[in-house]
Design a protein around this motif. Structure first.
Motif, PDB file in Angstrom:
ATOM      1  N   TYR A  35      22.359  54.439   3.228  1.00  0.00           N
ATOM      2  CA  TYR A  35      23.671  54.080   3.751  1.00  0.00           C
ATOM      3  C   TYR A  35      24.167  55.071   4.811  1.00  0.00           C
ATOM      4  N   THR A  36      23.589  56.251   4.842  1.00  0.00           N
ATOM      5  CA  THR A  36      24.123  57.315   5.679  1.00  0.00           C
ATOM      6  C   THR A  36      24.209  56.965   7.164  1.00  0.00           C
ATOM      7  N   PRO A  37      23.178  56.396   7.794  1.00  0.00           N
ATOM      8  CA  PRO A  37      23.334  56.090   9.231  1.00  0.00           C
ATOM      9  C   PRO A  37      24.499  55.135   9.510  1.00  0.00           C
ATOM     10  N   VAL A  38      24.704  54.164   8.636  1.00  0.00           N
ATOM     11  CA  VAL A  38      25.807  53.212   8.815  1.00  0.00           C
ATOM     12  C   VAL A  38      27.146  53.913   8.582  1.00  0.00           C
ATOM     13  N   MET A  39      27.224  54.701   7.512  1.00  0.00           N
ATOM     14  CA  MET A  39      28.467  55.430   7.231  1.00  0.00           C
ATOM     15  C   MET A  39      28.840  56.344   8.395  1.00  0.00           C
ATOM     16  N   ARG A  40      27.852  57.053   8.926  1.00  0.00           N
ATOM     17  CA  ARG A  40      28.130  57.961  10.049  1.00  0.00           C
ATOM     18  C   ARG A  40      28.601  57.194  11.285  1.00  0.00           C
ATOM     19  N   LEU A  70      24.191  45.377   1.501  1.00  0.00           N
ATOM     20  CA  LEU A  70      24.199  46.172   0.266  1.00  0.00           C
ATOM     21  C   LEU A  70      25.505  46.952   0.130  1.00  0.00           C
ATOM     22  N   MET A  71      25.976  47.491   1.238  1.00  0.00           N
ATOM     23  CA  MET A  71      27.205  48.281   1.219  1.00  0.00           C
ATOM     24  C   MET A  71      28.436  47.415   0.928  1.00  0.00           C
ATOM     25  N   LEU A  72      28.395  46.151   1.360  1.00  0.00           N
ATOM     26  CA  LEU A  72      29.477  45.218   1.044  1.00  0.00           C
ATOM     27  C   LEU A  72      29.562  45.004  -0.464  1.00  0.00           C
ATOM     28  N   VAL A  77      32.089  49.028   2.541  1.00  0.00           N
ATOM     29  CA  VAL A  77      32.519  48.481   3.827  1.00  0.00           C
ATOM     30  C   VAL A  77      33.159  47.115   3.604  1.00  0.00           C
ATOM     31  N   THR A  78      33.902  46.680   4.606  1.00  0.00           N
ATOM     32  CA  THR A  78      34.456  45.328   4.640  1.00  0.00           C
ATOM     33  C   THR A  78      34.090  44.716   5.985  1.00  0.00           C
ATOM     34  N   THR A  79      34.184  43.402   6.074  1.00  0.00           N
ATOM     35  CA  THR A  79      33.946  42.723   7.349  1.00  0.00           C
ATOM     36  C   THR A  79      35.126  41.817   7.663  1.00  0.00           C
ATOM     37  N   THR A  80      35.383  41.678   8.956  1.00  0.00           N
ATOM     38  CA  THR A  80      36.403  40.758   9.450  1.00  0.00           C
ATOM     39  C   THR A  80      35.817  40.041  10.653  1.00  0.00           C
ATOM     40  N   ASP A  85      34.572  37.148  19.472  1.00  0.00           N
ATOM     41  CA  ASP A  85      33.365  36.342  19.323  1.00  0.00           C
ATOM     42  C   ASP A  85      33.264  35.888  17.868  1.00  0.00           C
ATOM     43  N   ALA A  86      33.544  34.614  17.637  1.00  0.00           N
ATOM     44  CA  ALA A  86      33.577  34.077  16.276  1.00  0.00           C
ATOM     45  C   ALA A  86      32.221  34.174  15.572  1.00  0.00           C
ATOM     46  N   ARG A  87      31.140  34.336  16.334  1.00  0.00           N
ATOM     47  CA  ARG A  87      29.804  34.437  15.729  1.00  0.00           C
ATOM     48  C   ARG A  87      29.558  35.817  15.127  1.00  0.00           C
ATOM     49  N   GLN A  88      30.367  36.780  15.481  1.00  0.00           N
ATOM     50  CA  GLN A  88      30.157  38.153  15.021  1.00  0.00           C
ATOM     51  C   GLN A  88      31.254  38.593  14.062  1.00  0.00           C
ATOM     52  N   LYS A  89      30.865  39.519  13.200  1.00  0.00           N
ATOM     53  CA  LYS A  89      31.831  40.135  12.289  1.00  0.00           C
ATOM     54  C   LYS A  89      31.920  41.614  12.625  1.00  0.00           C
ATOM     55  N   LEU A  90      33.094  42.141  12.430  1.00  0.00           N
ATOM     56  CA  LEU A  90      33.302  43.576  12.582  1.00  0.00           C
ATOM     57  C   LEU A  90      33.194  44.218  11.208  1.00  0.00           C
ATOM     58  N   VAL A  91      32.457  45.300  11.149  1.00  0.00           N
ATOM     59  CA  VAL A  91      32.263  46.039   9.905  1.00  0.00           C
ATOM     60  C   VAL A  91      33.091  47.314  10.002  1.00  0.00           C
ATOM     61  N   GLN A  92      33.786  47.641   8.927  1.00  0.00           N
ATOM     62  CA  GLN A  92      34.544  48.895   8.891  1.00  0.00           C
ATOM     63  C   GLN A  92      34.481  49.460   7.484  1.00  0.00           C
ATOM     64  N   LEU A  93      34.807  50.731   7.367  1.00  0.00           N
ATOM     65  CA  LEU A  93      34.801  51.373   6.059  1.00  0.00           C
ATOM     66  C   LEU A  93      35.899  50.770   5.189  1.00  0.00           C
ATOM     67  N   ALA A  94      35.533  50.462   3.957  1.00  0.00           N
ATOM     68  CA  ALA A  94      36.508  50.012   2.959  1.00  0.00           C
ATOM     69  C   ALA A  94      37.212  51.253   2.409  1.00  0.00           C
ATOM     70  N   PRO A  95      38.306  51.075   1.686  1.00  0.00           N
ATOM     71  CA  PRO A  95      38.975  52.245   1.104  1.00  0.00           C
ATOM     72  C   PRO A  95      38.028  53.122   0.277  1.00  0.00           C
TER      73      PRO A  95
END
Length: 165
Positions: A35-40, A70-72, A77-80, A85-95
């Motif tokens: 998960y580290t590369p994504v978290m960073r 896996l992180m979801l 993480v969460t996605t919105t 672009d409706a085809r893509q989701k934005l990923v961000q850190l969850a609380p």
């Protein structure tokens, strides 16, 4: 018997990831090293697409997609939906991911110091050698090298099977 390159690399990853995973466990953190590369990437730049994460983390998009999935599940993480672009989701850190960051950063600092120690104990720093190998493989991928080697072997085999004239 000398082990092949792939076997050696898998064993090295097992040794490194196993120790890193154990360090997270010792710190009381339920977390996978993958998960580290994504978290960073997310810690540095806020919400990103999977493609942007992959680029920032230096990983393939399929690997980033699998890791984010896996992180979801672990609520790191969460996605919105992307507003542009409706085809893509934005990923961000969850609380939960945000809350883990300070403890993870301490672990990452210790891991970085351990990596520097490993580099210092080797004839050639592993981090530099790996960077060089990746750069060289970007110029000529390993699959291409295998194809060329196979062609040479086939050509040599054909030449050895020719009847003398």
């Amino acid at each position: 018997m000398k082990q092949g390159l792939g076997t050696q690399l898998r064993h090295l990853i097992e040794l490194l990831d196993g120790a890193v995973a154990a360090s997270y466990e010792a710190a009381g953190i339920d977390y996978r090293p993958r998960y580290t590369p994504v978290m960073r990437a997310l810690a540095q730049g806020g919400a990103r697409t999977v493609g942007q994460i992959a680029e920032a983390a230096g990983m393939t998009q399929p690997a980033a997609t699998q890791t984010v999935a896996l992180m979801l599940k672990e609520e790191l993480v969460t996605t919105t939906p992307s507003p542009t672009d409706a085809r893509q989701k934005l990923v961000q850190l969850a609380p939960r991911g945000q809350a883990l960051l300070p403890r993870l950063q301490r672990c990452w600092t210790a891991t970085g110091a351990a990596a520097a120690s490993l580099d210092a104990d080797l004839a050639y720093p592993l981090s530099e050698l790996l960077a060089q190998a990746i750069e060289v493989l970007d110029r000529q991928p390993f699959g291409e090298r295998i194809r060329v080697a196979r062609e040479r072997l086939d050509k040599n085999s054909d030449n050895n099977n020719e009847e003398p004239t």
